[in-house]
Scaffold this motif. Structure first.
Motif, PDB file in Angstrom:
ATOM      1  N   LEU A  43      48.054  17.466  24.100  1.00 12.57           N
ATOM      2  CA  LEU A  43      48.682  18.017  25.730  1.00 12.57           C
ATOM      3  C   LEU A  43      48.528  17.077  26.068  1.00 12.57           C
ATOM      4  CD1 LEU A  43      49.861  20.036  26.862  1.00 12.57           C
ATOM      5  CD2 LEU A  43      48.102  20.967  27.778  1.00 12.57           C
ATOM      6  N   TRP A  44      47.702  15.880  26.438  1.00 15.08           N
ATOM      7  CA  TRP A  44      47.202  15.798  27.205  1.00 15.08           C
ATOM      8  C   TRP A  44      47.386  14.286  27.307  1.00 15.08           C
ATOM      9  CZ3 TRP A  44      44.564  17.030  32.561  1.00 15.08           C
ATOM     10  CH2 TRP A  44      44.266  17.862  32.708  1.00 15.08           C
ATOM     11  N   LEU A  45      47.931  13.370  26.259  1.00 18.40           N
ATOM     12  CA  LEU A  45      48.471  11.947  25.171  1.00 18.40           C
ATOM     13  C   LEU A  45      50.192  12.597  26.163  1.00 18.40           C
ATOM     14  CD1 LEU A  45      46.708  10.833  22.768  1.00 18.40           C
ATOM     15  CD2 LEU A  45      46.513   9.645  25.296  1.00 18.40           C
ATOM     16  N   CYS A  46      50.461  14.029  25.965  1.00 17.21           N
ATOM     17  CA  CYS A  46      52.221  13.942  26.374  1.00 17.21           C
ATOM     18  C   CYS A  46      52.421  14.168  27.479  1.00 17.21           C
ATOM     19  CB  CYS A  46      52.426  14.764  25.072  1.00 17.21           C
ATOM     20  SG  CYS A  46      52.179  14.848  23.602  1.00 17.21           S
ATOM     21  N   ALA A  47      51.320  14.778  27.966  1.00 17.51           N
ATOM     22  CA  ALA A  47      51.883  15.093  29.610  1.00 17.51           C
ATOM     23  C   ALA A  47      52.551  14.173  30.640  1.00 17.51           C
ATOM     24  CB  ALA A  47      50.224  16.085  30.249  1.00 17.51           C
ATOM     25  N   PRO A  48      52.042  13.626  30.287  1.00 20.09           N
ATOM     26  CA  PRO A  48      52.267  11.899  31.181  1.00 20.09           C
ATOM     27  C   PRO A  48      54.171  11.999  31.537  1.00 20.09           C
ATOM     28  CG  PRO A  48      50.892  10.830  30.157  1.00 20.09           C
ATOM     29  CD  PRO A  48      50.630  11.870  29.686  1.00 20.09           C
ATOM     30  N   TRP A  49      54.639  12.158  29.521  1.00 18.31           N
ATOM     31  CA  TRP A  49      55.822  11.631  29.458  1.00 18.31           C
ATOM     32  C   TRP A  49      57.112  12.778  30.262  1.00 18.31           C
ATOM     33  CZ3 TRP A  49      59.345  14.442  25.820  1.00 18.31           C
ATOM     34  CH2 TRP A  49      60.533  13.325  25.698  1.00 18.31           C
ATOM     35  N   HIS A  50      56.298  13.988  30.023  1.00 21.22           N
ATOM     36  CA  HIS A  50      56.337  15.069  30.678  1.00 21.22           C
ATOM     37  C   HIS A  50      56.616  15.200  32.503  1.00 21.22           C
ATOM     38  CE1 HIS A  50      57.618  17.974  27.307  1.00 21.22           C
ATOM     39  NE2 HIS A  50      56.087  17.387  26.651  1.00 21.22           N
ATOM     40  N   PHE A  51      55.897  15.077  32.896  1.00 24.95           N
ATOM     41  CA  PHE A  51      55.603  14.738  34.406  1.00 24.95           C
ATOM     42  C   PHE A  51      56.830  13.622  35.016  1.00 24.95           C
ATOM     43  CE2 PHE A  51      51.197  16.259  34.205  1.00 24.95           C
ATOM     44  CZ  PHE A  51      51.353  17.168  33.959  1.00 24.95           C
ATOM     45  N   ALA A  52      57.112  12.360  33.683  1.00 20.23           N
ATOM     46  CA  ALA A  52      57.667  11.746  34.765  1.00 20.23           C
ATOM     47  C   ALA A  52      59.256  12.360  35.011  1.00 20.23           C
ATOM     48  CB  ALA A  52      57.933  10.487  32.834  1.00 20.23           C
ATOM     49  N   ASN A  53      59.903  13.165  33.559  1.00 18.39           N
ATOM     50  CA  ASN A  53      61.071  14.175  33.880  1.00 18.39           C
ATOM     51  C   ASN A  53      60.953  15.174  35.517  1.00 18.39           C
ATOM     52  OD1 ASN A  53      62.701  13.630  31.526  1.00 18.39           O
ATOM     53  ND2 ASN A  53      62.251  14.472  30.238  1.00 18.39           N
ATOM     54  N   LEU A  54      59.306  15.211  35.732  1.00 24.20           N
ATOM     55  CA  LEU A  54      59.822  15.746  36.719  1.00 24.20           C
ATOM     56  C   LEU A  54      60.182  15.071  38.070  1.00 24.20           C
ATOM     57  CD1 LEU A  54      56.583  18.406  36.064  1.00 24.20           C
ATOM     58  CD2 LEU A  54      59.062  18.833  36.527  1.00 24.20           C
ATOM     59  N   CYS A  55      59.196  14.038  37.907  1.00 21.30           N
ATOM     60  CA  CYS A  55      60.220  13.940  38.997  1.00 21.30           C
ATOM     61  C   CYS A  55      61.498  12.906  39.340  1.00 21.30           C
ATOM     62  CB  CYS A  55      59.162  11.801  39.299  1.00 21.30           C
ATOM     63  SG  CYS A  55      57.362  12.139  38.486  1.00 21.30           S
ATOM     64  N   LYS A  56      62.456  13.214  38.071  1.00 19.84           N
ATOM     65  CA  LYS A  56      63.604  12.658  37.868  1.00 19.84           C
ATOM     66  C   LYS A  56      64.452  14.139  38.362  1.00 19.84           C
ATOM     67  CE  LYS A  56      63.566  10.155  34.023  1.00 19.84           C
ATOM     68  NZ  LYS A  56      63.708  10.064  32.473  1.00 19.84           N
ATOM     69  N   LYS A  57      65.220  13.419  39.355  1.00 19.25           N
ATOM     70  CA  LYS A  57      66.537  14.348  40.068  1.00 19.25           C
ATOM     71  C   LYS A  57      67.315  14.936  39.211  1.00 19.25           C
ATOM     72  CE  LYS A  57      66.964  16.792  43.654  1.00 19.25           C
ATOM     73  NZ  LYS A  57      66.948  17.863  43.036  1.00 19.25           N
ATOM     74  N   ALA A  58      67.286  16.017  38.611  1.00 21.57           N
ATOM     75  CA  ALA A  58      68.034  16.260  37.457  1.00 21.57           C
ATOM     76  C   ALA A  58      68.523  17.971  37.698  1.00 21.57           C
ATOM     77  CB  ALA A  58      66.854  16.840  36.164  1.00 21.57           C
ATOM     78  N   ALA A  59      69.766  18.081  37.086  1.00 18.34           N
ATOM     79  CA  ALA A  59      70.214  19.558  37.383  1.00 18.34           C
ATOM     80  C   ALA A  59      69.715  20.040  36.938  1.00 18.34           C
ATOM     81  CB  ALA A  59      71.945  19.182  37.199  1.00 18.34           C
ATOM     82  N   LYS A  60      69.568  21.610  37.710  1.00 18.42           N
ATOM     83  CA  LYS A  60      68.418  22.842  37.361  1.00 18.42           C
ATOM     84  C   LYS A  60      69.020  23.575  36.758  1.00 18.42           C
ATOM     85  CE  LYS A  60      64.526  23.604  40.271  1.00 18.42           C
ATOM     86  NZ  LYS A  60      63.177  24.369  41.032  1.00 18.42           N
ATOM     87  N   ALA A  61      68.622  23.688  35.045  1.00 19.37           N
ATOM     88  CA  ALA A  61      69.028  24.739  34.552  1.00 19.37           C
ATOM     89  C   ALA A  61      69.043  26.010  34.620  1.00 19.37           C
ATOM     90  CB  ALA A  61      68.716  24.953  32.832  1.00 19.37           C
ATOM     91  N   PRO A  62      69.988  26.978  34.027  1.00 20.62           N
ATOM     92  CA  PRO A  62      69.860  28.726  35.367  1.00 20.62           C
ATOM     93  C   PRO A  62      68.583  29.116  34.422  1.00 20.62           C
ATOM     94  CG  PRO A  62      71.582  28.604  33.785  1.00 20.62           C
ATOM     95  CD  PRO A  62      70.710  26.591  34.223  1.00 20.62           C
ATOM     96  N   LEU A  63      67.088  29.975  35.233  1.00 21.76           N
ATOM     97  CA  LEU A  63      66.195  30.721  34.625  1.00 21.76           C
ATOM     98  C   LEU A  63      66.861  31.618  33.383  1.00 21.76           C
ATOM     99  CD1 LEU A  63      64.451  31.225  37.488  1.00 21.76           C
ATOM    100  CD2 LEU A  63      64.272  28.912  35.906  1.00 21.76           C
ATOM    101  N   SER A  64      66.259  30.981  31.671  1.00 22.96           N
ATOM    102  CA  SER A  64      65.929  32.217  31.017  1.00 22.96           C
ATOM    103  C   SER A  64      65.356  32.840  30.744  1.00 22.96           C
ATOM    104  CB  SER A  64      67.090  31.237  29.927  1.00 22.96           C
ATOM    105  OG  SER A  64      65.642  30.701  29.363  1.00 22.96           O
ATOM    106  N   LYS A  65      66.111  34.295  29.936  1.00 30.99           N
ATOM    107  CA  LYS A  65      64.410  35.144  29.034  1.00 30.99           C
ATOM    108  C   LYS A  65      63.434  34.103  28.892  1.00 30.99           C
ATOM    109  CE  LYS A  65      67.610  39.103  29.787  1.00 30.99           C
ATOM    110  NZ  LYS A  65      68.166  39.350  28.816  1.00 30.99           N
ATOM    111  N   LEU A  66      64.260  33.250  28.104  1.00 29.25           N
ATOM    112  CA  LEU A  66      62.322  32.764  27.007  1.00 29.25           C
ATOM    113  C   LEU A  66      61.862  31.757  28.112  1.00 29.25           C
ATOM    114  CD1 LEU A  66      61.984  32.417  24.639  1.00 29.25           C
ATOM    115  CD2 LEU A  66      63.659  30.756  24.439  1.00 29.25           C
ATOM    116  N   TYR A  67      62.622  31.255  29.162  1.00 31.22           N
ATOM    117  CA  TYR A  67      61.569  30.474  29.563  1.00 31.22           C
ATOM    118  C   TYR A  67      60.181  30.965  30.555  1.00 31.22           C
ATOM    119  CZ  TYR A  67      60.462  27.781  34.069  1.00 31.22           C
ATOM    120  OH  TYR A  67      59.951  27.206  34.959  1.00 31.22           O
ATOM    121  N   ILE A  68      61.304  32.578  30.735  1.00 33.38           N
ATOM    122  CA  ILE A  68      60.835  32.938  32.221  1.00 33.38           C
ATOM    123  C   ILE A  68      59.211  33.885  30.795  1.00 33.38           C
ATOM    124  CG2 ILE A  68      60.305  35.362  33.264  1.00 33.38           C
ATOM    125  CD1 ILE A  68      63.213  34.875  34.008  1.00 33.38           C
ATOM    126  N   CYS A  69      59.460  33.977  29.689  1.00 33.61           N
ATOM    127  CA  CYS A  69      58.730  34.532  29.089  1.00 33.61           C
ATOM    128  C   CYS A  69      57.352  33.338  28.643  1.00 33.61           C
ATOM    129  CB  CYS A  69      59.388  34.697  27.888  1.00 33.61           C
ATOM    130  SG  CYS A  69      60.347  36.595  27.767  1.00 33.61           S
TER     131      CYS A  69
END
Length: 1569
Positions: A43-69
């Motif tokens: 998990l920790w190895l893969c995390a930086p790749w995910h965090f890179a996405n967080l820094c990018k300004k991306a169009a937010k998708a609406p919150l889905s029920k699955l995401y909330i779960c």
């Protein structure tokens, strides 16, 4: 280390005794450390790749029920971790804690903290996935949850086991917390496998299901199921194809490729310049070629010319490297580096995994040998084998998927680049490659690159696999491996030699292919002339001769490859023989036991693949290198100089040329010398001059198509261009006129009206929505020219360049066009117009006249001024305009009050019948019905098609027809399974004897392989028998000898089988090509009018290529694979008979997967080849209309259209690639199960088995996955490729025209007199149509000269077609000298008549071949006819004389010269009947005069039928036949007809300005009746 860990856990870390019992377990410490850290580390190895996405300004998708779960579950897990930490703290430091008691170990503090932090990381990762555009799930998270759940299982069972053993729960709170969190983790894992589909993705996924595929679905290709099921239920069609992913569309691919290509090319060019600038040239001036790259213009001194010529020859040798090279590969690598790296990563992992199986096999064998080991270890190994194999499959498929997509992208990028280049290529570069060759670059060479990229990683992967295999073998067998290695190394140079040899053959083969395709192209373009002249057999012989050479080379190639096959099939046997022999001989202590033998064998099997691939790879690389050279040469050629034409709007003149000297190519004589022109805006300028005086060259120079030696051109505003030979696109008539502009109905109507297209629209079945065939096949010459003019007028440009647009139309239409469009009162009256014309009658109305003589402007001025000046122009008029003055005045008067009504009352055709051969409107209706019939044949699956009998062409009111009639049917596509008869036909053409024998050899070879392996398994049992005793030498020698003999036998058997197959496949290639060619030449003309030539060419190129090269290979591989699979199953069943129980259900599954796949894959392949044709057709069309596209500046639009066409093709290529992966995934899973079961049964029955057999059956099973995969692949490839046989056969069985020669042969000198009698002659194009000639009856006496006139569509050309039996009679007969022509063979008939057809068609070849392909005449005779045709001086002037090579379609001769060559052809045939079909349409007046005089003198003893173009040419004929709607309305001498004021002829004559009774030169010379 372990001490530290023990302190950390507070319990023992490792104790082997845990495992040495029937119910093994792991110590708690391991479960709390290693098994916790593993998933979290991932998990920790893969995390930086995910965090890179967080820094990018991306169009937010609406919150889905699955995401909330998901977030809630992660939150709860976080709470459990905190609770556990709190619990530990409370127990250690809480109020109730016992301070004296021992504190909890560190692990109970660190683990909850680790988990708490990790769950926060997980929540952040899930948020980043949501922000990723169009992401539905995350693969890395899924894998993490899976690992987490798997690793926690151990703790799960330990806690349970403890509780059950002690019958109480020691630590209740932690027990509960663990199970709660485990439950949550399970839920999280399930949730992570579900797609979170945003509305946008939902929208996209309707057209492309891949968009919403989850990680699991992506690695198993499950998202493709819907396509497979659809394909199984009914044959797929183009409409079923899904949209492409954005990144796979041709636009996305090409954009990146072109940017990088520009940079790389620049580098390559500069390095080439540097190389050239080295002081190599001794002479003063640098050679012309050296400057080739930069666009400097080289003006050479006269003296330099001769030296230059010699140098040219010398440079021919150097010119190989005269273009920038080695930039293409770096460009590709840089463009697609992402995919390349990804696939390389997958390949690396897969290679490493493939070595795990032999190690497991080794453990497995030692397990069966050691009866004391625990049973569970065996089961563990079996499961591990399954897991490793599954991982290997998944990764391998991902790797292949990447590689094939890469190949597809490379092909796309190259095709688009070639197309783009073709739009801007200069004349010099274009000269170097014919249209056919450029199409070849697009098809064959781009495909080569596609193929090589599929295997590109093997370049480093093969050596890696070889190195690893050797390392493992060394561990097994020690130094004796070197013996085997030596054998392998020795094979490399042999293969190298074979590869270079076969490369030579390959090159030779390409040459022959190009040559053959060039002739086939020529045949198809000039098929009408071949039929008229009965020359088919000569051309057939030419093609066959080249084909024989091609087959000879193919046979050499096939023999060579069978030698290499021999070496390869021997290789593994010899290698293992050498190794084992050395191993047992070196020392008596070395005994071969099962463990060593079978581990080695499975390692050798791994070695086999890279060793077999390397040479193949080398040969593919070699072929690609050839393609690379060709592509680099073309793509780095010079572009047209866009700066040649200035666009300076401040100029006063609309068009100005100063001191212009222009040549067609760099080193040829200039065609225009020192031309200076200034044309004011809004003027109408006529350009006149004799044939070859440079009129067309002047227009080309103004378009920037010529090579400028000096001078400059300026044009103000946009340009519209009407070429001499109209270029029509295969699109609707309206699209041809609009040519990509926006629709403005009013303007469109006025243009159609002005260009006199109104009456034609009424004749066309779908009015302006009628589809025009390739090259405008269903329009008459005049109609094409008017559409071409309408296109120019509609574009409303500023400057109009009109290259003789009035020559191809009837006289009254010419007058109409001049008045309504071109002239001083026409639609274009305010525009600048430059009109090349032969029509003297228009000259009084132009503002200025430019007279060209031999490329020099001899005079410029107004009509009256030039007449007065008594220069070249007035001589020109003297010849042609005796009666000019009186007519001019009359004309002026009529022009002022021009009577439009009269013209409107004379539509160009009175009946919807055809003018000219089957290039008619009627045929479109028939084709329509035909295509309906086709669709009815194929529509059994999808409901019925309503068929309407169209009783008459004129049923315009029917809504059905309004859609516009399709002239060209969609290519008929066979659907469903390939019929077995096709296979039989192929085998039959190979020869049954050869097939049977080669199969037999292959079979015995397989038996030999199994025998060899059983012998080995027996050999390994010696190790048990002679345990601790010395191994007798004689037994050792026997073992080695038999093993070796069986190995070599395999090689020889394969060699023999392959050679026989090669012979068979070559004889099949020969017979299929011969039947295709001879049949295509015997097919009636109608077929060629309704079938695009691209489709026929495709049969000769792609399909014959498949029959030559692909089918033999896939057939051979199929036999070998089939026998391989059967052998494997046989061996496993032999070892563990219980395995037969599994074979049956697996065979059933296998069969279904295969049927599903083949149905879909085959259809996708068909769609691929059908959607490929339009790419090439569109390309061919573009190349032929280059000057028009460039003139209008529509390159962008055509590029876009090309991208769309390629995308249509990719839509079927992409699913095809995926379908292969889909299949492989399923088959490999089957294969993996085979391995699993063979291992499992070996464990179950280990007491009764000896280790040799276990080793044998598992090592065989490990091999089966690949073989199974290949078997289906080969089955489907064979099925796909055999379609080529089916397609070739389809064209080889089309109904022929009448036989060429019948038993009823005419006398040798027939026709002696040349009498022609029509007796109630009726004809229709097809049985279901109306008549086009309604009972013609007339007698034409020997040596009469008959003129035939009539409006377009009156049936003039049909009459001549009937004489040649291009169309057969439906009633009545034609007698020539009393013989009914329908009783003769076509060749007997056609070779005794002569026609000078409307379009002068020449073939690429020598001039001599164009005049006399059968070489029946002597050179003297040929020079005589050339003299009569006024070409003798021209041909004498050519450096090679009669051997002068005519380029494709006669491009390097002017239209007038081509026409004169056709006249020479006619003179050479010396027949008694001559037919002239509107032959002088494209010729200026002088040439016309030459032709007329030659015909009068040379053909005075013949019967001559002239289809009149200009009335004055038939005023001296004996009689004139006036046709109207297929009936003869008048037939008498011209003088009689001119005096009949009510007659048709009189009306026409009046129109052309001829008065009754006077046979003066008419004024309207441009006209064509």
């Amino acid at each position: 280390m372990s001490a530290a860990l023990e302190e950390y856990c507070g319990s023992i870390f490792w104790n082997a005794s845990y495992l040495q019992r029937p119910d093994p377990d792991l110590p708690i410490c391991v479960e709390q450390t290693v098994l916790v850290w593993l998933p979290l580390a991932f998990l920790w190895l893969c995390a930086p790749w995910h965090f890179a996405n967080l820094c990018k300004k991306a169009a937010k998708a609406p919150l889905s029920k699955l995401y909330i779960c998901k977030q809630v579950v992660s939150g709860l897990l976080f709470l459990t971790a905190i609770a556990e930490l709190a619990l530990t703290l409370a127990e250690d430091y809480g109020p109730s804690s016992d301070s004296t008691a021992q504190k909890h170990p560190a692990v109970l503090y660190t683990n909850p903290v680790l988990f708490a932090v990790s769950w926060i990381v997980v929540m952040l990762c899930q948020e980043s996935v949501r922000r990723r555009p169009r992401a539905v799930d995350s693969g890395s998270l899924f894998v993490f949850w899976l690992l987490q759940v798997l690793c926690a299982i151990f703790q799960f069972q330990t806690l349970l086991r403890d509780a059950l053993n002690k019958e109480e729960i020691a630590d209740l709170p932690r027990f509960c917390l663990f199970y709660i969190s485990y439950g949550l983790q399970l839920i999280a894992w399930v949730l992570s496998a579900i797609a979170d589909v945003s509305p946008e993705v939902k929208r996209i996924s309707q057209m492309n299901p891949e968009a919403r595929a989850t990680f699991l679905s992506r690695i198993t290709f499950n998202w493709f199921n819907s396509m497979v099921i659809k394909g199984y239920k009914r044959p797929l069609v183009q409409e079923d194809m899904w949209d492409l992913n954005e990144k796979d569309s041709s636009q996305a691919i090409c954009q990146g490729f072109e940017d990088i290509m520009a940079i790389e090319l620049k580098k390559a060019r500069s390095s080439l310049q540097k190389k050239r600038n080295k002081p190599k040239t001794k002479d003063g001036h640098q050679n012309g070629l050296a400057k080739g790259v930069s666009q400097d213009v080289l003006v050479m001194e006269e003296t330099g010319k001769k030296k230059e010529k010699k140098k040219k020859k010398k440079e021919k040798k150097d010119s190989e490297s005269e273009y920038p090279n080695s930039w293409l590969v770096p460009t590709i690598a840089k463009t697609f580096k992402g995919v390349l790296l990804e696939s390389a990563f997958f390949k690396l992992i897969q290679d490493l995994l493939s070595f795990a199986s032999p190690q497991l096999l080794k453990l497995m064998i030692s397990f069966t040998q050691d009866k004391s080991s625990q049973a569970w270890t065996g089961y563990l190994y079996a499961v591990l084998l399954l897991v490793v194999a599954f991982l290997q499959s998944v990764i391998l498929q991902q790797y292949f998927q990447r590689c094939f997509i890469l190949g597809m992208k490379v092909r796309t990028a190259l095709m688009a680049a070639v197309y783009k280049k073709a739009l801007v290529v200069s004349n010099d570069s274009r000269k170097e490659s014919t249209a056919g060759e450029i199409v070849n670059l697009m098809s064959a060479d781009a495909q080569r690159f596609n193929d090589v990229t599929n295997f590109i990683h093997l370049l480093w992967s093969c050596p890696l696999q070889i190195a690893l295999a050797i390392a493992f073998l060394w561990i097994e067998l020690g130094p004796s491996v070197l013996a085997g290695l030596l054998v392998m190394v020795l094979m490399v140079p042999i293969n190298g030699w074979l590869a270079t040899k076969s490369r030579g053959f390959q090159m030779e083969n390409m040459k022959f292919k190009d040559k053959r395709m060039k002739i086939v192209n020529d045949i198809l373009n000039g098929i009408k002339v071949l039929k008229y002249y009965a020359w088919e057999s000569s051309f057939e012989a030419q093609v066959q001769e080249i084909r024989e050479q091609e087959l000879k080379v193919m046979r050499k190639f096939a023999y060579l490859s069978s030698v290499s096959t021999f070496i390869f099939s021997c290789a593994p046997a010899i290698v293992s023989l050498a190794t084992f022999a050395v191993f047992v001989s070196v020392s008596p202590n070395n005994i071969l036991d099962a463990e060593k033998a079978f581990t080695s064998i499975s390692l050798f099997n791994i070695l086999r693949f890279p060793l077999a691939m390397l040479p193949q790879l080398i040969s593919i690389m070699v072929q690609t290198a050839v393609s690379k050279k060709r592509l680099e040469k073309f793509l780095s050629g010079d572009d047209l100089d866009t700066m040649a034409i200035a666009r300076d709007d401040s100029h006063s003149a609309a068009v100005s040329m100063t001191e212009g000297t222009y040549a067609w190519e760099r080193d040829t004589e200039p065609v225009l010398k020192n031309v200076s022109l200034d044309i004011k805006p809004g003027r109408l300028v006529a350009v006149v001059g004799a044939v070859g005086s440079g009129k067309t060259s002047l227009i080309s120079a103004l378009l920037g198509e010529l090579h400028s030696l000096k001078g400059r051109i300026n044009i103000k505003g946009s340009v519209a261009f009407v070429p001499q030979q109209a270029w029509i696109q295969n699109a609707t008539l309206k699209d041809n006129v609009l040519f990509g502009s926006d629709v403005n109905e009013e303007r469109y109507r006025s243009v159609v009206e002005g260009c006199a297209l109104g009456p034609d629209l009424d004749l066309l079945p779908g009015r302006d929505q009628t589809e025009i065939g390739e090259k405008g096949i269903n329009l008459s010459g005049g109609q094409k020219q008017r559409v071409s003019l309408a296109r120019a007028v509609y574009s409303s440009a500023d400057v109009y360049l009109l290259d003789d647009p009035l020559s191809a139309v009837d006289s009254h239409v010419g007058k109409h066009l001049f008045e309504r469009v071109i002239g001083p009162k026409g639609l274009l009256k305010d525009k600048t117009r430059i009109l090349v014309t032969h029509g003297i009658s228009f000259l009084p109305y132009v503002d200025e006249i430019v007279v060209l003589v031999n490329g020099v402007v001899s005079e410029v001025g107004s009509y009256d001024g030039l007449r007065a000046s008594k220069g070249a122009f007035s001589e020109f008029l003297e010849t042609y305009g005796k009666d000019e003055s009186s007519n001019a005045n009359a004309n002026k008067a009529s022009a002022q009050e021009s009577d439009f009504e009269q013209i409107d009352m004379l539509p160009e055709g009175l009946e919807p019948q055809a003018d000219g051969s089957p290039e008619d409107i009627v045929s479109s209706t028939l084709k329509r019905e035909n295509s309906l019939r086709h669709s009815q044949r194929h529509s059994k699956q999808n409901g019925s098609v309503s068929l309407r009998k169209s009783s008459s062409v004129r049923s315009k009111k029917d809504s059905d027809d309004k859609k516009g009639q399709r002239l060209i049917e969609k290519e008929a596509m066979e659907t469903g399974r390939v019929k077995f008869s096709v296979y039989l036909q192929y085998l039959r053409s190979m020869g049954w004897c050869l097939v049977t024998w080669s199969f037999l050899f292959y079979f015995i070879q397989n038996v030999a392989i199994i025998g060899q392996n059983l012998w080995l398994s027996d050999w390994t049992d010696d190790s048990v028998k002679y345990f601790n005793t010395t191994y007798p030498n004689h037994i050792r020698d026997t073992r080695i000898g038999v093993f070796g003999a069986l190995g070599v036998a395999q090689g020889f058997l394969v060699f023999l089988g392959t050679i026989l197959l090669a012979d068979g496949s070559i004889s099949a290639s020969r017979s299929l090509h011969t039947s295709l060619l001879s049949n295509i030449l015997k097919v009636p003309m109608v077929f060629f009018d309704t079938t695009p030539s691209g489709r026929i060419v495709n049969r000769f190129a792609k399909d014959i290529f498949t029959v030559d090269e692909m089918i033999p290979m896939s057939f051979r591989s199929w036999i070998l694979c089939l026998l391989g699979v059967l052998g494997t199953l046989f061996v496993i069943c032999l070892a563990t008979p219980i395995f037969t129980a599994v074979v049956v259900p697996m065979a059933v599954i296998y069969y279904f997967v295969q049927r599903f796949y083949v149905a879909t894959s085959r259809q996708l392949r068909r769609l691929d080849s059908v959607s490929r044709s339009p790419i090439y057709s569109h390309f061919g069309e573009t190349v032929s209309g280059l000057s028009v596209i460039r003139a209008y500046g529509h390159q962008q639009r055509f590029l876009k259209q090309n991208e769309d066409t390629i995308d249509q093709n990719l839509k079927s290529v992409y699913p095809w690639i995926v379908s292969n992966r889909w299949l492989a995934m399923r088959l490999e899973s089957l294969g993996n199960l085979v391995v699993f079961f063979s291992a499992l049964f070996a464990v179950i029955s280990r007491d009764s088995l000896n280790s040799g057999l276990v080793g044998l059956s598992i090592s065989y099973a490990l091999n089966v996955t690949q073989t199974l995969n290949w078997l289906v692949r080969m089955t489907s490839e064979l099925e796909t490729n055999i379609v080529a046989v089916e397609r070739v056969r389809e064209y080889a069985e089309i109904k022929n025209e009448a036989p060429w020669i019948t038993t009823n042969r005419p006398p040798d000198d027939w026709p002696t007199d040349g009498n022609i009698n029509f007796e109630n002659y009726k004809v229709r194009y097809r049985p279901e149509l109306e008549l086009i000639l309604h009972g013609i009856t007339c007698d034409i006496q020997s040596t009469e000269k008959i003129g035939i006139v009539g409006r377009t569509g009156a049936g003039k050309s049909s009459l001549t077609n009937c004489l040649f039996r291009i169309i057969e009679a439906s009633e009545g007969q034609i007698l020539v000298d009393g013989i009914d022509i329908s009783t003769l063979g076509l060749h007997d008939l056609r070779s005794r008549l002569t026609i000078i057809p409307q379009d002068p068609v020449l073939f690429s070849g020598t001039l001599r071949m164009n005049l006399d392909p059968f070489e029946k005449s002597s050179d003297e005779e040929i020079w005589t006819v050339l003299e009569l045709a006024h070409l003798k001086d021209y041909v004498r002037g050519l450096p090679t004389g009669l051997q002068h090579v005519v380029s494709e379609g006669g491009e390097n001769l002017s239209v007038g010269q081509r026409q004169l060559l056709c006249l020479a052809r006619a003179l050479l045939r010396k027949s008694r009947i001559l037919i002239l079909d509107e032959a002088t349409a494209a010729v200026d007046l002088e040439t016309d005069d030459l032709i007329q005089n030659t015909i009068r003198t040379e053909f005075s003893h013949c019967t001559v039928l002239t289809i009149a173009h200009r009335l004055n040419t038939i005023l001296d004929s004996s009689r004139v036949m006036v046709l109207d709607s297929g009936k003869i309305v008048e037939f008498d001498s011209p003088s009689v007809l001119l005096n009949n004021k009510q007659g048709h002829f009189y009306a026409m004559a009046k129109d052309a300005g001829i008065r009754g009774g006077e046979t003066s030169k008419p004024t309207n010379m441009s006209t064509d009746l």
